[in-house]
Design an enzyme around this catalytic site. Structure first.
Site, short mmCIF file in Angstrom:
data_model
loop_
_atom_site.label_atom_id
_atom_site.label_comp_id
_atom_site.label_asym_id
_atom_site.label_seq_id
_atom_site.Cartn_x
_atom_site.Cartn_y
_atom_site.Cartn_z
N GLY B 10 0.83 -1.20 0.00
CA GLY B 10 0.00 0.00 0.00
C GLY B 10 0.86 1.24 0.00
O GLY B 10 1.79 1.36 0.79
N GLY B 12 -0.31 4.56 0.17
CA GLY B 12 -0.96 5.78 0.62
C GLY B 12 -0.13 6.43 1.71
O GLY B 12 1.06 6.14 1.86
N LEU B 13 -0.74 7.31 2.48
CA LEU B 13 0.02 8.03 3.50
C LEU B 13 0.71 7.10 4.47
O LEU B 13 1.88 7.28 4.81
CB LEU B 13 -0.91 8.97 4.27
CG LEU B 13 -1.39 10.22 3.51
CD1 LEU B 13 -2.37 11.00 4.37
CD2 LEU B 13 -0.21 11.09 3.12
N GLY B 15 1.53 3.85 4.15
CA GLY B 15 2.57 3.04 3.53
C GLY B 15 3.81 3.85 3.20
O GLY B 15 4.95 3.41 3.43
N SER B 254 -19.45 18.58 1.62
CA SER B 254 -19.15 18.98 3.00
C SER B 254 -20.36 19.50 3.75
O SER B 254 -21.27 20.09 3.19
CB SER B 254 -18.06 20.05 2.98
OG SER B 254 -17.93 20.62 4.25
N ARG B 301 -25.00 14.97 13.09
CA ARG B 301 -24.74 14.28 11.84
C ARG B 301 -25.37 12.88 11.78
O ARG B 301 -25.97 12.53 10.76
CB ARG B 301 -23.23 14.16 11.65
CG ARG B 301 -22.84 13.68 10.30
CD ARG B 301 -21.35 13.73 10.18
NE ARG B 301 -20.91 15.03 9.71
CZ ARG B 301 -19.66 15.27 9.34
NH1 ARG B 301 -18.76 14.32 9.40
NH2 ARG B 301 -19.30 16.46 8.90
N HIS B 368 -18.10 5.98 3.97
CA HIS B 368 -16.96 6.87 3.86
C HIS B 368 -15.66 6.31 4.43
O HIS B 368 -14.60 6.51 3.87
CB HIS B 368 -17.31 8.18 4.56
CG HIS B 368 -16.27 9.25 4.43
ND1 HIS B 368 -15.82 9.67 3.20
CD2 HIS B 368 -15.62 9.98 5.35
CE1 HIS B 368 -14.91 10.61 3.39
NE2 HIS B 368 -14.76 10.82 4.67
N GLU B 428 -5.68 3.18 7.67
CA GLU B 428 -7.11 2.87 7.81
C GLU B 428 -7.33 1.37 8.05
O GLU B 428 -8.30 1.00 8.70
CB GLU B 428 -7.88 3.33 6.56
CG GLU B 428 -9.40 3.21 6.73
CD GLU B 428 -10.19 3.78 5.55
OE1 GLU B 428 -9.62 4.53 4.76
OE2 GLU B 428 -11.39 3.45 5.45
N LEU B 444 -5.84 11.46 8.44
CA LEU B 444 -4.51 11.72 7.89
C LEU B 444 -3.46 11.58 8.99
O LEU B 444 -2.38 11.05 8.78
CB LEU B 444 -4.46 13.12 7.28
CG LEU B 444 -5.46 13.39 6.15
CD1 LEU B 444 -5.22 14.77 5.55
CD2 LEU B 444 -5.35 12.34 5.07
#
Lengths: 275, 662, 272
Positions: B10, B12-13, B15, B254, B301, B368, B428, B444
């Site tokens: 992976g 992404g951030l 990895g 948003s 929410r 999400h 994640e 993040l």
């Protein structure tokens, strides 16, 4: 009163429940011949090229009733931020995720032509190999040379204007639109030519991005040296297609001019100081 | 030294951060990704990244407050020690990203700007335009590119992770490599690794349309689970109330649209086919304003999500008979909207082709984020209070300083290691930090924290533990060859189905995948019931039966995407069962998990982590146990967010957890 | 890799590209401006009251004075040599560089892309035109001139008019073609220079922002338009000039300044 601009993107009101024909350039792999296959796709509201390709994957039958293989294509985020799904649609390069069918084919039987990008080797069908683009980022040392990832305090302070300028350049998602549309950027199947064939707008703009950073400019000389040779900044022909097809509206032509100025100064400095 | 290798799956951030830290520790890194790492799903994050900062600190904020907020937002389901370590470490992450050249928004004086985010009364969110995730990912990608040029990291892009290779020993199982497939040449081969870090992200594709990228199948996590790694809190799936339903995926819209005055409504008449602007005011149903006169459209929410979902799915009142409601801004001044909401309105305009300043947006909740993921462990740090604290208020002295090692022991080899030795889970796919709901702009942070902080643990494990005595390089080649053969056989079985002829609706992998998404989205997302979940489980079993006879439409031995997708469907079906099973057994409502038949939180029975282990061959292969949550620092308190105070919506608004914009 | 980076070939590349850019402006561009200004005296010479009262005499006389002045310049050969070397350098490299591009105006019909494409086309045509122009009028390759007119720098206007009109007696079909070729060739060269001047500012990094490029664009367009007027004025002037009348005026000029008879007869030598 406000209605006039309600659906401003569409010249024609799209016809609901219509069928649109996709004419897709297909190729089984490198060195294999290309062919076109056409598919009829029923359009639902909000369809984009991706959802139509997904329909074709599940129903791979051509307009002539021929059973075929699902079309291969590259995609990722589908939000026009990863750059993966770039292809040539009706002759022009763009991301396929943001290509709305209601805009491109509002009538029954409208045809949309999908082709792989022509400046990169085809892997299969609409999927091309953009490795050269990533390697060109290596060529221009597109990074900030930090000491390491351990905590050494904050980075250099900068003004909001500098930050905004770098942000704009930093939204480049390496999609390759600027390269596809550039008449000076050519397809190079042989990786050994990558170094001397025109590098294109995206990496030039990245070189500028890192030259603008407080720590990044330590490598400015190396970046400019790399861009002064064959395939570098001088091979730009100023057709300026790059800036017009850039989906992120990055001021690529300004970047090119800025790098031009930098190499001019760099070459004079080098000539007169010997450094 | 050189023969010690770490495999990271992976890019992404999580990895990339891990790759940087581990490569800096002198270990060779092999980085695997299904896409060029620059195109990883982390690019989609928008809002920002949380960390205590000097401005907030001088207003009474602290790392400890951030810690408390994160636990509260997650309804206390997260083990507290890793969360404390993460929030204490957060400011260092921001500084590092700053040094890497992330163009954070700046104040006039040139300091990093901050924005207010849900779940906090303090500005503690650092951001870079509306594409913070993209900017952070690019910064890490650039550093990895530098290390790759230096030969310290090998990138295997367009390689798909297939299976972890483990030693046979069941008690002391150890991961010593992986099998992976080149998505272009279709070559399957094994890779030796002294440690394997899974950083493969979420599983949004299980739900069909989500806000996730199409690569987020959860397939890799599922494969590790089937290979013996435990999966934790699978039922905790975050659903964002306002997303733009698309024909291919859902894109986030948003919450600030409602904050600026957006109204949510549907036509009063079921199946009203008129255009929104042709429906007169008295024939519009502003259902949130009607049901919640105090909060109106600004209800918390989870309530908004549940109401919209109930209206569309159960009452079939959605606009055009579909799962969508209007989010209307057209009564407001277009110039004002452009100034306040320009960025998100442009996204809507680009992808829907309609200008939301003049036409109501059509929105619907969308899956999400997965708080659940692979189960991981840790070594507690030095902070050991005699008893848990109550609520922490701003200006209160923090009970603990923000030094490294208070929450977790830095560099302990088992930090964020799964139950399999040498197999780690970062980002994640790691269940550790967000409990039952994630606060916005914490994702993040958790990804980069995992990579940087726990990357040290991986290096220590390789240098000091089993791999130092018995490196992967010395294992018998037969183990690796057998693993490759096993994967080749699986692939061949799928490819052989091509000769059975064209697929029908029952055996078409794309249709099985589509139906899975529809079933699990309707039964196991916003509102769940025991009955509905059980029925869903049956349907997944039926889909699984159909999957056994799945037929591919492509026999190509070159760049066969159908094979890759179909293989992933099988693993997604397994993960779907785990998600639903977890939901059935958790007979309470907590965070994102809302059971209509058990609407209250039940700390006595369920302040526990759902841990699922795979026992193939048994009647029910998914064995669930509940493990106590580490609550030694903070006493769980009711998660109300001022819900009872229905009159004063404005003052409580900023106290709502912003759960999904990052 | 490292050695290749520092090899003379690479540094050479940059120097050549920048010399190519520079040579288009100095000396070629500067010469073009002077040359067009000189030639255009065939029209705006009417303003030169020193050249008498007859309008035609003013035009032909002024032009002839200019030509004689140039021919009387010291080190003329050196100037010509510099120009030829520059032109050769600019042309050869230009063609080589232009071949590396693949115009795509069909797919991307943006005005800037047309500008880019036209720059290449004007370069190719310009080279052909300059060759023809220099060969026929400087090197005396009169076999390439319809009617075989040999240009004489003492009878500059009249012989040029005959060369462009196809004969000393007036237009021929081939002569009209030559005039048209002049019109197209000179126009393209002016475009090539104006656009080259615009892109050179980007190449050298003088204009960076879009606004700066736009502003400089107006300057270059203005310069180009002015040069275009000069160019067209010259062509119209020569293409409509009466050979006999002009030759008479020139002959009269030379008899005043004691030009030898041999040189006079040279003007009539139509078939060497």
């Amino acid at each position: 009163m406000a209605h006039a601009s309600t659906i401003k993107n569409f010249k024609n009101t799209p016809k609901p429940d219509r069928t649109v024909q996709f004419r897709i350039k297909r190729c089984d792999g490198p060195g294999q011949p290309s062919r076109y296959e056409s598919f009829n796709v029923p359009i639902e509201s909000g369809s984009n090229v991706i959802s139509c390709l997904q329909y074709i994957a599940a129903n791979p039958i051509t307009v002539t009733g021929q059973k075929t293989t699902p079309v291969v294509w590259d995609a990722g985020c589908l939000e026009e931020i990863c750059g993966a799904c770039t292809m040539v649609i009706n002759g022009k390069v763009r991301q396929s995720c943001s290509c709305l069918i209601d805009e491109y084919a509002p009538h029954e039987g409208d045809v949309i032509t999908l082709e792989p990008m022509s400046k990169f080797p085809v892997v299969r069908d609409l999927w091309v190999d953009r490795q050269r683009l990533f390697e060109s980022l290596e060529k221009v040392s597109a990074w900030v040379p930090i000491d390491g990832s351990y905590d050494l305090g904050p980075g250099p302070q900068e003004t909001p204007q500098q930050s905004e300028m770098r942000y704009t350049l930093s939204t480049c998602m390496s999609c390759g639109c600027c390269l596809e549309a550039c008449p000076q950027y050519q397809k190079e199947d042989d990786a050994s030519s990558w170094d001397t064939s025109f590098i294109g707008a995206a990496p030039l703009s990245q070189a500028r991005l890192f030259n603008e950073h407080g720590t990044g400019r330590q490598l400015k000389g190396a970046r400019l040296d790399a861009l002064m040779g064959p395939g570098g900044i001088n091979d730009c022909g100023n057709a300026q297609n790059c800036v017009k097809v850039c989906p992120k509206e990055i001021p690529l032509t300004e970047s090119i001019a800025a790098v031009g100025r930098a190499v001019t100064i760099h070459s004079f400095t080098r000539f007169f100081t010997g450094k | 030294m050189a023969d010690k290798r770490v495999i990271i799956v992976g890019g992404g951030l999580a990895g990339l951060a891990a790759a940087i830290r581990i490569a800096e520790a002198g270990l060779a890194v092999d980085l695997f990704s299904m896409v060029p790492v620059k195109r990883s799903h982390s690019v989609c994050a928008q809002g920002g990244i949380n960390a205590c900062n000097e401005v907030a600190r001088q207003q009474g904020y602290s790392e400890y407050q951030h810690f408390d907020e994160t636990l509260y937002g997650g309804d206390y389901l997260a083990d507290q020690a890793p969360v404390l370590e993460m929030t204490n470490f957060a400011p260092k992450v921001i500084d590092l990203l700053d040094r890497m050249g992330v163009p954070f928004n700046r104040t006039a004086e040139g300091f990093r700007d901050l924005r207010l985010f849900g779940g906090s009364l303090f500005k503690r969110t650092h951001f870079s335009g509306a594409t913070t995730g993209q900017q952070l990912l690019y910064a890490l990608d650039e550093q990895v590119r530098k290390l790759a040029v230096q030969g310290k990291i090998n990138k295997y892009e367009f390689w798909e992770f297939l299976w972890p290779i483990c030693t046979e020993d069941t008690d002391d199982k150890r991961c010593i490599g992986i099998t992976a497939q080149d998505m272009r040449t279709m070559q399957i081969r094994s890779f030796r690794g002294d440690a394997v870090v899974m950083a493969t992200g979420g599983c949004g594709l299980v739900f069909g349309k989500s806000t996730n990228s199409i690569i987020c199948t959860g397939g890799a996590a599922s494969r590790c689970y089937q290979a013996g790694a435990w999966y934790a809190n699978p039922e905790m799936i975050q659903v964002h109330p306002t997303a733009i339903p698309g024909a291919d995926k859902c894109r986030l819209m948003s919450e600030s649209a409602r904050g600026e005055g957006g109204r949510v409504w549907v036509p009063r008449k079921k199946g009203d086919a008129r255009q929104a602007r042709d429906i007169p005011e008295n024939e519009r149903w502003y259902f949130l304003e009607e049901k919640y006169p105090g909060y109106g459209n600004l209800v918390p929410r989870d309530i908004a999500t549940r109401e919209i979902f109930d209206l569309c799915v159960n009452q079939d009142m959605g606009v055009d008979g579909q799962n969508q409601v209007y989010l209307d801004l057209t009564h407001m001044d277009p110039g004002y909207l452009t100034r306040k909401l320009g960025g998100i309105l442009e996204i809507y305009e680009k992808f829907v082709g309609v200008d939301p300043r003049f036409e109501p947006m059509k929105i619907f909740p969308a899956v999400h984020y997965s708080m659940g993921g692979m189960w991981t462990q840790y070594t507690p740090g030095s902070y050991e209070p005699s008893s848990p604290h109550g609520m922490h208020n701003p200006f209160d002295t923090s009970p603990v300083d923000s030094d490294i090692g208070k929450g977790m022991a830095l560099g302990a080899p088992n930090n964020m290691q799964t139950n399999i030795k040498g197999l780690y889970a970062f980002g994640e796919v790691n269940f550790a930090y967000h409990g039952a709901t994630r606060l916005g702009a914490n994702a993040l942070l958790s990804c980069i924290f995992d990579g940087l902080y726990n990357g040290v643990s991986v290096a220590n494990y390789v240098n000091d533990c089993e791999p130092s005595k018995n490196p992967a390089a010395q294992f018998d080649q037969n183990i690796y060859d057998a693993a490759v053969k096993q994967e080749q056989a699986k692939a061949q079985k799928l490819l052989n189905s091509v000769s059975d002829g064209p697929a029908d609706d029952a055996t078409n992998p794309y249709k099985i995948g589509y139906e899975l998404g529809v079933e699990i989205t309707s039964a196991s997302t916003v509102v769940k019931t025991g009955k509905g979940l059980s029925a869903c489980l049956d349907k997944i079993h039926a889909l699984n039966d159909r999957y056994q006879n799945v037929r591919l439409g492509d026999a190509a031995s070159w760049t066969n995407q159908t094979l890759s997708y179909t293989r992933a469907i099988g693993d997604m079906l397994v993960l779907a069962e785990v998600i639903v099973k977890g939901g059935i057994l958790r007979e309470e409502s907590r965070g994102s998990h809302y059971r209509l038949d058990f609407p209250d939180r039940n700390d006595e029975k369920f302040l526990k982590t759902t841990v699922v282990s795979y026992q193939p061959g048994s009647d029910d292969p998914h064995q669930v146990t509940f493990r106590d949550v580490d609550t030694r620092f903070v006493k769980p308190r009711p998660r109300t967010y001022g819900k009872t105070d229905t009159k004063n919506a404005e003052s409580t608004k900023s106290d709502q957890p912003e759960t999904a914009t990052a | 890799m490292a050695t290749q980076k520092n090899s003379p070939l690479r540094q050479h590349h940059f120097l050549l590209r920048r010399l190519h850019s520079l040579s288009g402006i100095v000396p070629i561009g500067v010469f073009l401006i002077l040359h067009l200004t000189t030639n255009a005296t065939i029209l705006w010479g009417v303003l030169n009251s020193r050249a008498g009262s007859d309008m035609l005499a003013r035009r032909v006389g002024t032009f002839q004075e200019e030509v004689s002045f140039i021919n009387g310049l010291p080190a003329l050969l050196l100037i010509e040599l510099t120009l030829w070397i520059s032109l050769g350098f600019h042309s050869i490299l230009g063609v080589y560089y232009a071949f590396s591009g693949r115009p795509n105006v069909r797919e991307y019909p943006y005005p800037d892309n047309w500008r880019y494409t036209l720059q290449r086309v004007s370069g190719y045509v310009g080279i052909l035109f300059i060759f023809y122009h220099v060969a026929t009028l400087r090197w005396g390759w009169s076999f390439l001139v319809p009617g075989g007119t040999q240009w004489s720098h003492n009878f500059a206007a009249s012989t040029l008019a005959a060369a462009m009109q196809g004969s000393e007696q007036g237009y021929t079909v081939a002569g009209i073609a030559v005039s048209l070729f002049y019109f197209v060739g000179v126009s393209l060269l002016v475009y090539h220079f104006a656009n080259g001047l615009w892109t050179a500012a980007i190449t050298w990094g003088l204009t960076i922002s879009e606004q700066a490029q736009k502003r400089w664009g107006f300057v270059c367009a203005g310069l180009g338009a002015g040069m275009m007027l000069l160019a067209w004025a010259s062509i119209i002037g020569f293409a409509t000039l009466d050979y006999d009348a002009a030759a008479e005026i020139e002959g009269a000029m030379h008899s005043e300044t004691n030009i030898p008879a041999a040189a006079q007869s040279h003007a009539d030598n139509t078939n060497p």
